[in-house]
Design a protein around this motif. Structure first.
Motif, PDB file in Angstrom:
ATOM      1  N   SER A  31       0.828  -1.209   0.000  1.00 10.33           N
ATOM      2  CA  SER A  31       0.000   0.000   0.000  1.00 10.33           C
ATOM      3  C   SER A  31       0.865   1.263   0.000  1.00 10.33           C
ATOM      4  O   SER A  31       2.061   1.233   0.295  1.00 10.33           O
ATOM      5  N   ARG A  32       0.225   2.367  -0.324  1.00 12.29           N
ATOM      6  CA  ARG A  32       0.922   3.655  -0.324  1.00 12.29           C
ATOM      7  C   ARG A  32       1.448   3.985   1.063  1.00 12.29           C
ATOM      8  O   ARG A  32       2.574   4.463   1.212  1.00 12.29           O
ATOM      9  N   ASP A  33       0.653   3.714   2.087  1.00 11.35           N
ATOM     10  CA  ASP A  33       1.100   3.926   3.466  1.00 11.35           C
ATOM     11  C   ASP A  33       2.346   3.105   3.766  1.00 11.35           C
ATOM     12  O   ASP A  33       3.296   3.598   4.387  1.00 11.35           O
ATOM     13  N   ALA A  53       9.201  13.665  -8.356  1.00  9.23           N
ATOM     14  CA  ALA A  53       7.754  13.814  -8.427  1.00  9.23           C
ATOM     15  C   ALA A  53       7.156  13.381  -9.754  1.00  9.23           C
ATOM     16  O   ALA A  53       5.997  13.679 -10.046  1.00  9.23           O
ATOM     17  N   ASP A  54       7.941  12.690 -10.567  1.00  9.70           N
ATOM     18  CA  ASP A  54       7.426  12.079 -11.787  1.00  9.70           C
ATOM     19  C   ASP A  54       8.317  10.878 -12.076  1.00  9.70           C
ATOM     20  O   ASP A  54       9.532  11.015 -12.199  1.00  9.70           O
ATOM     21  N   GLU A  55       7.706   9.686 -12.157  1.00  9.92           N
ATOM     22  CA  GLU A  55       8.490   8.474 -12.405  1.00  9.92           C
ATOM     23  C   GLU A  55       8.487   8.071 -13.874  1.00  9.92           C
ATOM     24  O   GLU A  55       9.115   7.082 -14.246  1.00  9.92           O
ATOM     25  N   TYR A  56       7.764   8.844 -14.700  1.00 13.27           N
ATOM     26  CA  TYR A  56       7.754   8.655 -16.153  1.00 13.27           C
ATOM     27  C   TYR A  56       7.362   7.228 -16.542  1.00 13.27           C
ATOM     28  O   TYR A  56       7.935   6.642 -17.465  1.00 13.27           O
ATOM     29  N   ASP A 108      -1.388  12.211  -7.580  1.00 19.76           N
ATOM     30  CA  ASP A 108      -2.096  12.126  -6.303  1.00 19.76           C
ATOM     31  C   ASP A 108      -1.256  11.423  -5.237  1.00 19.76           C
ATOM     32  O   ASP A 108      -1.378  11.704  -4.042  1.00 19.76           O
ATOM     33  N   ASP A 109      -0.365  10.519  -5.663  1.00 23.00           N
ATOM     34  CA  ASP A 109       0.534   9.870  -4.711  1.00 23.00           C
ATOM     35  C   ASP A 109       1.523  10.881  -4.139  1.00 23.00           C
ATOM     36  O   ASP A 109       1.786  10.884  -2.927  1.00 23.00           O
ATOM     37  N   ILE A 157       2.726  20.798  -6.109  1.00 20.71           N
ATOM     38  CA  ILE A 157       2.860  20.303  -4.738  1.00 20.71           C
ATOM     39  C   ILE A 157       2.767  21.458  -3.743  1.00 20.71           C
ATOM     40  O   ILE A 157       2.105  21.344  -2.697  1.00 20.71           O
ATOM     41  N   LYS A 158       3.401  22.582  -4.051  1.00 17.33           N
ATOM     42  CA  LYS A 158       3.361  23.751  -3.165  1.00 17.33           C
ATOM     43  C   LYS A 158       1.929  24.177  -2.868  1.00 17.33           C
ATOM     44  O   LYS A 158       1.557  24.404  -1.703  1.00 17.33           O
ATOM     45  N   HIS A 159       1.113  24.259  -3.905  1.00 13.03           N
ATOM     46  CA  HIS A 159      -0.229  24.806  -3.717  1.00 13.03           C
ATOM     47  C   HIS A 159      -1.239  23.757  -3.252  1.00 13.03           C
ATOM     48  O   HIS A 159      -2.137  24.075  -2.462  1.00 13.03           O
TER      49      HIS A 159
END
Length: 337
Positions: free
Chosen positions: A188-190, A217-220, A228-229, A271-273
């Motif tokens: 899981s993500r957790d 922040a991008d795994e392409y 969202d992850d 991500i900032k916003h």
């Protein structure tokens, strides 16, 4: 446009004199393969501090000898490393810059004489002498990050960054592309976040200064983590008290990446916003007006400069002139500058 790039920024009790950061870049100059600071490191980092970069972040520094990207990496797995790092910090601080260290572990990307640690042993890992981490191995690595944070304090660093990007160990645990564990650290993500969570908790138990985390922040890849992850991970880090997310991309798998000036800025901005947390951005940011636009339009809070600082240690001076900003100049250089 009012200048924002050269305005100070505060993190906890510390104030950086501007929003420029020397991005961590491996130099492979620990020539005795002992992880020690050499004269090259002293000159390399001090020159950028003289050049008026607000924060100098040194290269990925290994928390365990088997976690080095190469045997010539800097290390902080031993108290023997503290003295050289103290000298380095004295030189950085002498010019009004903050100092930062990036604590890292290369995981299966390590190239040492020891077996490379990996979340999940696969057939393609065996060719690299890889070893799937046991729970005991994980516990030892988390403890190594904590001990390295203590050494970072003793060496005089202002900021600590945890390296969770570019396909190294923490990133390998975060990504479903490289983590197929079936215990509490996989699935899981957790669970995939658990290693980073526990490292953050242990570092914060001994360090109350500004804490950054670098992520990819991008795994392409369609089966990798998606936006969202990363927003989820960012929110978790914010709740844990992380002060800034240093946003890069890639490195988890081989990928054809379309690079262009500022190609990673949108990731930092999103991500900032969406997570309401400070971010730094990096990647083909070479022009003063480009850097100023990023800060002015609140797309990120810090601009990390990489290869452009290898070409020009005095980039900040030239940027200030281009933006018609007066900055303090080192007394010995005023006649020339």
């Amino acid at each position: 446009m009012n200048n924002e790039l050269f305005q100070p920024i505060q993190f906890k009790q510390l104030v950086a004199k501007n929003k420029l950061v020397m991005s961590p870049m491996c130099t492979y100059q620990s020539l005795e393969e002992d992880g020690m600071v050499t004269p090259f490191h002293l000159t390399h980092y001090e020159s950028r501090a003289i050049g008026q970069i607000g924060t100098i972040m040194i290269e990925a520094t290994a928390v365990q000898p088997e976690g080095r990207i190469s045997t010539k990496d800097l290390g902080i797995w031993s108290d023997d490393h503290i003295g050289g790092l103290q000298q380095l910090n004295q030189r950085i601080h002498a010019h009004g810059a903050l100092s930062a260290i990036q604590l890292g572990h290369a995981g299966k990307k390590a190239k040492t004489n020891e077996p490379a640690m990996t979340p999940t042993e696969k057939l393609d890992d065996k060719a690299h002498h890889a070893k799937e981490m046991t729970l005991h191995d994980i516990e030892e690595t988390i403890h190594a990050f904590k001990q390295s944070a203590i050494r970072s304090i003793n060496a005089g660093f202002d900021i600590i960054e945890i390296h969770g990007a570019h396909g190294y160990l923490v990133n390998q645990f975060l990504s479903p592309l490289t983590n197929q564990r079936e215990d509490e650290y996989g699935g899981s993500r957790d669970n995939r976040y658990r290693l980073l969570k526990e490292i953050i908790d242990e570092v914060k138990s001994v360090f109350d200064g500004p804490l950054f985390v670098r992520i990819s922040a991008d795994e392409y890849h369609q089966d990798g983590n998606q936006l969202d992850d990363f927003i989820y991970f960012a929110n978790q880090m914010k709740q844990q008290g992380v002060d800034l997310i240093d946003v890069s991309t890639g490195g988890v798998i081989q990928a054809a990446i379309d690079v262009f000036p500022g190609y990673q800025v949108k990731h930092a901005e999103t991500i900032k916003h969406q997570a309401q947390i400070k971010t730094g951005t990096v990647g083909l940011i070479t022009q003063p007006q480009q850097a100023e636009e990023i800060i002015h339009n609140e797309r990120a809070d810090l601009v990390f400069l990489g290869r452009v600082l290898l070409r020009d240690p005095y980039w900040a001076l030239h940027a200030a002139r281009s933006l018609n900003v007066d900055i303090a100049l080192p007394e010995p250089y005023k006649r020339g500058w």
